[in-house]
Motif scaffolding. Sequence first.
Motif, PDB file in Angstrom:
ATOM      1  N   THR A 135      36.895   0.889  30.154  1.00 29.75           N
ATOM      2  CA  THR A 135      35.582   0.396  30.556  1.00 29.75           C
ATOM      3  C   THR A 135      34.492   1.143  29.788  1.00 29.75           C
ATOM      4  O   THR A 135      33.869   2.048  30.322  1.00 29.75           O
ATOM      5  CB  THR A 135      35.373   0.578  32.071  1.00 29.75           C
TER       6      THR A 135
ATOM      7  N   ALA B 126      33.489 -13.212  28.983  1.00 30.20           N
ATOM      8  CA  ALA B 126      33.150 -12.894  30.372  1.00 30.20           C
ATOM      9  C   ALA B 126      34.386 -12.725  31.239  1.00 30.20           C
ATOM     10  O   ALA B 126      34.360 -11.983  32.230  1.00 30.20           O
ATOM     11  CB  ALA B 126      32.246 -13.972  30.952  1.00 30.20           C
TER      12      ALA B 126
ATOM     13  N   PRO C  73      34.278  -5.724  31.712  1.00 31.27           N
ATOM     14  CA  PRO C  73      33.963  -5.052  32.974  1.00 31.27           C
ATOM     15  C   PRO C  73      32.501  -5.306  33.364  1.00 31.27           C
ATOM     16  O   PRO C  73      31.628  -5.354  32.501  1.00 31.27           O
ATOM     17  CB  PRO C  73      34.186  -3.575  32.649  1.00 31.27           C
ATOM     18  N   ALA C  74      32.243  -5.458  34.627  1.00 31.18           N
ATOM     19  CA  ALA C  74      30.883  -5.758  35.107  1.00 31.18           C
ATOM     20  C   ALA C  74      29.885  -4.686  34.687  1.00 31.18           C
ATOM     21  O   ALA C  74      28.720  -4.985  34.438  1.00 31.18           O
ATOM     22  CB  ALA C  74      30.890  -5.909  36.632  1.00 31.18           C
ATOM     23  N   GLU C  75      30.328  -3.442  34.586  1.00 32.67           N
ATOM     24  CA  GLU C  75      29.406  -2.353  34.249  1.00 32.67           C
ATOM     25  C   GLU C  75      29.199  -2.166  32.757  1.00 32.67           C
ATOM     26  O   GLU C  75      28.417  -1.323  32.331  1.00 32.67           O
ATOM     27  CB  GLU C  75      29.872  -1.034  34.891  1.00 32.67           C
ATOM     28  N   SER C  76      29.881  -2.936  31.916  1.00 32.36           N
ATOM     29  CA  SER C  76      29.734  -2.830  30.469  1.00 32.36           C
ATOM     30  C   SER C  76      28.671  -3.794  29.964  1.00 32.36           C
ATOM     31  O   SER C  76      28.443  -4.843  30.541  1.00 32.36           O
ATOM     32  CB  SER C  76      31.062  -3.145  29.770  1.00 32.36           C
TER      33      SER C  76
END
Length: 108
Positions: A71, A99, A103-106
């Motif tokens: 991540t 998508a 990772p959502a935080e990247s």
Amino acid sequence: MDHPTTFIIADNSEEFCSVLSETLHRTGRFVVTGTALDGEQALRVVAEQKPDVLVLESDERFCQYTFADITPGHIVITNLFRDQLTRNGHPQFVKGELAKGLPAESVL
């Protein structure tokens, strides 16, 4: 003083890794802490060094497997469209495939 932004470059071209590494170094603001010439090596180096930015040669369809294990904060993906423009040339398709695995935080 802020720390310089750290990069890992993962690409199967030694020349690309070298040129990009030197270019980033010349700015004085970026530090390349590692390079990798294949996916297995890239996963190991990223896990060990936790860079701010990962520059990765990858097909958009393979990203979902790559990012299951790492991540990075920021990701720059190269090689999009190069191999399969006729199959994957639509930007919304590529975005959707990326998508699936990012990772959502990247940040891409």
